[in-house]
Design a protein around this motif. Structure first.
Motif, PDB file in Angstrom:
ATOM      1  N   GLU A   1       0.840  -1.205   0.000  1.00 11.79           N
ATOM      2  CA  GLU A   1       0.000   0.000   0.000  1.00 11.79           C
ATOM      3  C   GLU A   1       0.870   1.249   0.000  1.00 11.79           C
ATOM      4  O   GLU A   1       0.576   2.226  -0.714  1.00 11.79           O
ATOM      5  CB  GLU A   1      -0.904  -0.018   1.224  1.00 11.79           C
TER       6      GLU A   1
ATOM      7  N   LEU B   1       2.230   1.860  -3.378  1.00 18.41           N
ATOM      8  CA  LEU B   1       1.194   2.427  -4.237  1.00 18.41           C
ATOM      9  C   LEU B   1       1.024   3.919  -3.970  1.00 18.41           C
ATOM     10  O   LEU B   1       0.909   4.718  -4.908  1.00 18.41           O
ATOM     11  CB  LEU B   1      -0.126   1.688  -3.993  1.00 18.41           C
TER      12      LEU B   1
ATOM     13  N   VAL C   1      -3.261  -4.694  -5.111  1.00 22.12           N
ATOM     14  CA  VAL C   1      -2.963  -3.258  -5.110  1.00 22.12           C
ATOM     15  C   VAL C   1      -2.792  -2.735  -6.532  1.00 22.12           C
ATOM     16  O   VAL C   1      -3.288  -1.670  -6.891  1.00 22.12           O
ATOM     17  CB  VAL C   1      -1.709  -2.971  -4.267  1.00 22.12           C
TER      18      VAL C   1
ATOM     19  N   LYS D   1      -5.175  -0.050  -8.508  1.00 27.41           N
ATOM     20  CA  LYS D   1      -4.678   1.164  -9.169  1.00 27.41           C
ATOM     21  C   LYS D   1      -5.164   1.218 -10.612  1.00 27.41           C
ATOM     22  O   LYS D   1      -5.493   2.278 -11.138  1.00 27.41           O
ATOM     23  CB  LYS D   1      -3.148   1.205  -9.131  1.00 27.41           C
TER      24      LYS D   1
ATOM     25  N   VAL E   1      -8.039  -2.369  -0.786  1.00 20.88           N
ATOM     26  CA  VAL E   1      -6.745  -2.883  -0.329  1.00 20.88           C
ATOM     27  C   VAL E   1      -6.881  -3.605   1.016  1.00 20.88           C
ATOM     28  O   VAL E   1      -6.194  -4.596   1.279  1.00 20.88           O
ATOM     29  CB  VAL E   1      -5.728  -1.725  -0.231  1.00 20.88           C
TER      30      VAL E   1
END
Length: 366
Positions: free
Chosen positions: A79, A82, A234, A238, A266
């Protein structure tokens, strides 16, 4: 925890993470049509369920509370990657991304996951039982990290706006790492028994007598597949974020809602794992997952964005607004009252879920 150890290569839980990563490679950086978004969403759901399965295999092999830590840290590390990636690509729009994502994680874990776990366990077993010593230590760490990183920037005066100066950001990053490191050492080494599930008599349950312990080979393979599944979750989240952004804008909602939706996606693996533990009357495992995820989200994100800010040209807004500070204060106060007795009824679970609903409502209609 009973883990069914059939041959992993024949299970869908092996295929789903691999398929998620392959689909991620094929769709990365591309605009997806409606059918593509539907396919990505389907594979994303499969990867989430596979991640939960492999996390439970690893948890049963290494034991609690280290098992809960594995999933929380694995999800948070990806995370954080990201968040930093989106901050680099997002320009000025990403100034509040770290703040919005971290706060969303705190609200989802401390109210959503905690409330759901307490409600499920208390409805099924009349009262949810857990260890207030370990859970209280986790909450104290989360509250301190959240205040240092998300509340104080609103009131500091060294830099205009809800931002830290360079020295203040450095201090917040180091403090986050130190506190998180101290907590992990307390949870896994020095006071491990505080974070183990309790039976109805309040005695520690150190293992599940009737569960078959996975072999080292199975655990290592599950660790690899867990990493692949989380990368897929993840990354695919996105990938569908432009579609989510378009839907949010079309609905006239604030842009910060996108961060809330991504955080919900997530955190799905931890939510499902916590719910399963609550159904088995292992509420302490559920609380370890919830508060551990909140702590890891702050303790790893703030140092990461502090380092990233060295080469990011835009501002880094960390300070919460008044509404969110009220929600954070209320969450800490209510969670403290929930934890102190070491036992909870459906009422406590309902209170946390109402706070979660209030957060979502105010995110959509600030």
């Amino acid at each position: 925890m009973i883990v069914r150890l059939r041959a992993l290569p024949s299970q869908w839980t092996t295929a789903a993470p691999v398929l998620a990563v392959v689909l991620l490679v094929l769709t990365w950086g591309r605009s997806l049509p409606g059918a593509g978004v539907a396919l990505v969403t389907l594979v994303l759901a499969g990867a989430v369920l596979a991640a939960v399965h492999h996390a439970e295999v690893i948890a049963h092999r290494v034991g609690e509370p280290l098992g809960s830590l594995v999933l929380a840290v694995a999800v948070t590390i990806i995370e954080v990657a990201l968040i930093v990636t989106l901050m680099i690509d997002g320009g000025d729009k990403s100034a509040t991304l770290a703040r919005d994502t971290v706060f969303a994680a705190v609200m989802i874990t401390c109210n959503g996951i905690v409330g759901l776990s307490l409600l499920m366990a208390s409805l099924r077993h009349r009262v949810a039982v857990f260890n207030p010593e370990g859970t209280g230590a986790a909450l104290a760490t989360v509250a301190t990290l959240a205040t240092l990183s998300l509340v104080l920037p609103t009131f500091t005066t060294s830099k205009p706006g809800p931002e830290f100066s360079t020295s203040q950001l450095t201090f917040a990053a180091l403090a986050s790492l130190v506190l998180y490191g101290l907590f992990v050492a307390t949870q896994t080494i020095r006071h491990r028994s505080y974070f183990l599930p309790l039976d109805r008599k309040g005695e520690v349950i150190d293992s599940d007598e009737h569960a078959e312990v996975p072999s080292t080979r199975t655990a290592v393979l599950s660790l690899i597949l867990l990493a692949l599944a989380l990368v897929g979750v993840v990354g695919l989240a996105k990938g569908v974020s432009p579609t989510i952004e378009s839907g949010v804008e079309a609905a006239g909602m604030p842009h910060s809602v996108v961060g809330v939706i991504i955080a919900l996606l997530v955190l799905l693996p931890e939510t499902i794992a916590a719910a399963r533990a609550a159904r088995r009357d292992r509420v302490q495992i559920s609380l370890n997952l919830a508060l551990g995820s909140a702590m890891a989200s702050i303790g790893l994100t703030i140092p990461a964005v502090a380092v990233a800010s060295i080469w990011l040209s835009g501002p880094l807004v960390l300070g919460l607004g008044a509404t969110h500070m009220v929600l954070l204060a209320l969450t800490v106060m209510v969670t403290t009252l929930t934890i102190l007795p070491g036992r909870a009824t459906p009422l406590q679970g309902g209170v946390h879920l109402v706070l979660m609903a209030a957060y979502l409502e105010l995110a959509v209609n600030p």
